[in-house]
Design an enzyme around this catalytic site. Sequence first.
Site, PDB file in Angstrom:
ATOM      1  N   LYS A  43       7.654   7.195   1.337  1.00 28.84           N
ATOM      2  CA  LYS A  43       6.279   6.870   0.996  1.00 28.84           C
ATOM      3  C   LYS A  43       6.171   5.378   0.761  1.00 28.84           C
ATOM      4  O   LYS A  43       6.810   4.832  -0.139  1.00 28.84           O
ATOM      5  CB  LYS A  43       5.863   7.638  -0.256  1.00 28.84           C
ATOM      6  CG  LYS A  43       4.462   7.327  -0.720  1.00 28.84           C
ATOM      7  CD  LYS A  43       4.036   8.248  -1.846  1.00 28.84           C
ATOM      8  CE  LYS A  43       2.648   7.896  -2.339  1.00 28.84           C
ATOM      9  NZ  LYS A  43       2.242   8.758  -3.461  1.00 28.84           N
TER      10      LYS A  43
ATOM     11  N   LYS B  98       4.794   8.982   5.020  1.00 25.74           N
ATOM     12  CA  LYS B  98       3.435   8.645   4.620  1.00 25.74           C
ATOM     13  C   LYS B  98       3.282   7.158   4.400  1.00 25.74           C
ATOM     14  O   LYS B  98       4.163   6.583   3.772  1.00 25.74           O
ATOM     15  CB  LYS B  98       3.177   9.411   3.327  1.00 25.74           C
ATOM     16  CG  LYS B  98       1.963   9.078   2.575  1.00 25.74           C
ATOM     17  CD  LYS B  98       1.932   9.917   1.331  1.00 25.74           C
ATOM     18  CE  LYS B  98       0.646   9.649   0.627  1.00 25.74           C
ATOM     19  NZ  LYS B  98       0.644  10.161  -0.704  1.00 25.74           N
TER      20      LYS B  98
HETATM   21  C1  PBG Z   1      -0.111  10.444  -5.661  1.00 23.37           C
HETATM   22  C2  PBG Z   1      -0.531  10.411  -4.241  1.00 23.37           C
HETATM   23  C3  PBG Z   1      -1.232   9.398  -3.544  1.00 23.37           C
HETATM   24  C4  PBG Z   1      -1.492   9.919  -2.273  1.00 23.37           C
HETATM   25  C5  PBG Z   1      -0.928  11.177  -2.234  1.00 23.37           C
HETATM   26  N1  PBG Z   1      -0.314  11.449  -3.436  1.00 23.37           N
HETATM   27  C6  PBG Z   1      -1.766   8.115  -3.985  1.00 23.37           C
HETATM   28  C7  PBG Z   1      -0.892   6.973  -4.294  1.00 23.37           C
HETATM   29  O1  PBG Z   1       0.335   7.042  -4.236  1.00 23.37           O
HETATM   30  O2  PBG Z   1      -1.463   5.969  -4.651  1.00 23.37           O
HETATM   31  C8  PBG Z   1      -2.262   9.225  -1.188  1.00 23.37           C
HETATM   32  C9  PBG Z   1      -2.935  10.132  -0.233  1.00 23.37           C
HETATM   33  C10 PBG Z   1      -3.995   9.515   0.601  1.00 23.37           C
HETATM   34  O3  PBG Z   1      -4.250   8.308   0.567  1.00 23.37           O
HETATM   35  O4  PBG Z   1      -4.609  10.273   1.343  1.00 23.37           O
HETATM   36  N2  PBG Z   1       0.930   9.640  -6.021  1.00 23.37           N
END
Ligand code: PBG
Length: 327
Positions: free
Chosen positions: A195, A248
Amino acid sequence: MAFPDQRPRRLRRTPALRDLVAETSLAPGQLILPLFIEEGLSGRRPIEAMPGVDRVGLDELGREAEVAAALGLGGLLLFGIPERKDLKGTGAYDDRGIVQQAIGELKRAVPELLVMADVCLCEYTSHGHCGVLDGSEVDNDASLPLIARTAKSLAQAGADIVAPSDMMDGRVAAIRHDLDKAGLTQTPIASYAVKYASAFYGPFRDAADSTPAFGDRRGYQMDPRNADEALREAQTDLQEGADMLIVKPALPYLDILHRVKTATAVPTMAYHVSGEYSMIKAAAYAGFLDEQTAVLETLTGLRRGGADAIITYHAKDAAAWLLAQTR
Ligand code: PBG
């Protein structure tokens, strides 16, 4: 052999020929729809930065489950917006928390529909970070028990898969340990192993009300300049007991998706995130591109790049388009 013996266009001439030699498939069962469930809300509330996506109240979930099942979606991914937030994100691991309740509602409506629960503290902490703080830093080890407790609580509420998105080191092991201790040995972990710290989460933070009150997430999410590190994250999570991996965001990281899938050969999901969704929506509203074609091409590209399944806010629209095509 070369031209004129070689003519690749021969196999592109008709829809039947193109279908016969298509290397990639896209089906509703490969799509997972994220849902934002707001505590205390009845009905729906539009999310401004994500046209077509609403926050929903518990009373809407029966209908959401039925629509998802009728479209043949692969499942749902749940996020909660609690009424109250605090320093330790208590709402995340409250057995009567908003997502725990939501799982009950969804399972009552359509028991066989797959429900994934996002595991993170950021929607529940008053400071908006994904773990607990030590001064102005997120304390990795102090966050682990709370994240594991959240996963256990969500699994006990009936989640089919738990998906930690916090990016703390060691959280998959901590979650696996707590799940097993509670007898939840059959609950899979889909880890957001890879991520990146991304601008494309912008609309989500508005949707889930989880913008950090100070600083950013670059101290725990990955640096977009790194690719080898993604393989290391994937290996670490697999060693700790992850069953599936999530990469992601999706489109700017197609190379990463491909490398992770190729290197690990485990079920891998791409998360086509909020900003990627909103870009297509904005361009479509402006008349700059055709939404249906752009969405299906994007999702097909993610499948071709190595995604076994795709988490996407386009899931309902895309499934409806795919079903109409096969009719
Ligand atoms: C929670 C999380 C996030 C997303 C998914 N789980 C936000 C972040 O890390 O700031 C982002 C999902 C999206 O942008 O569609 N940590």
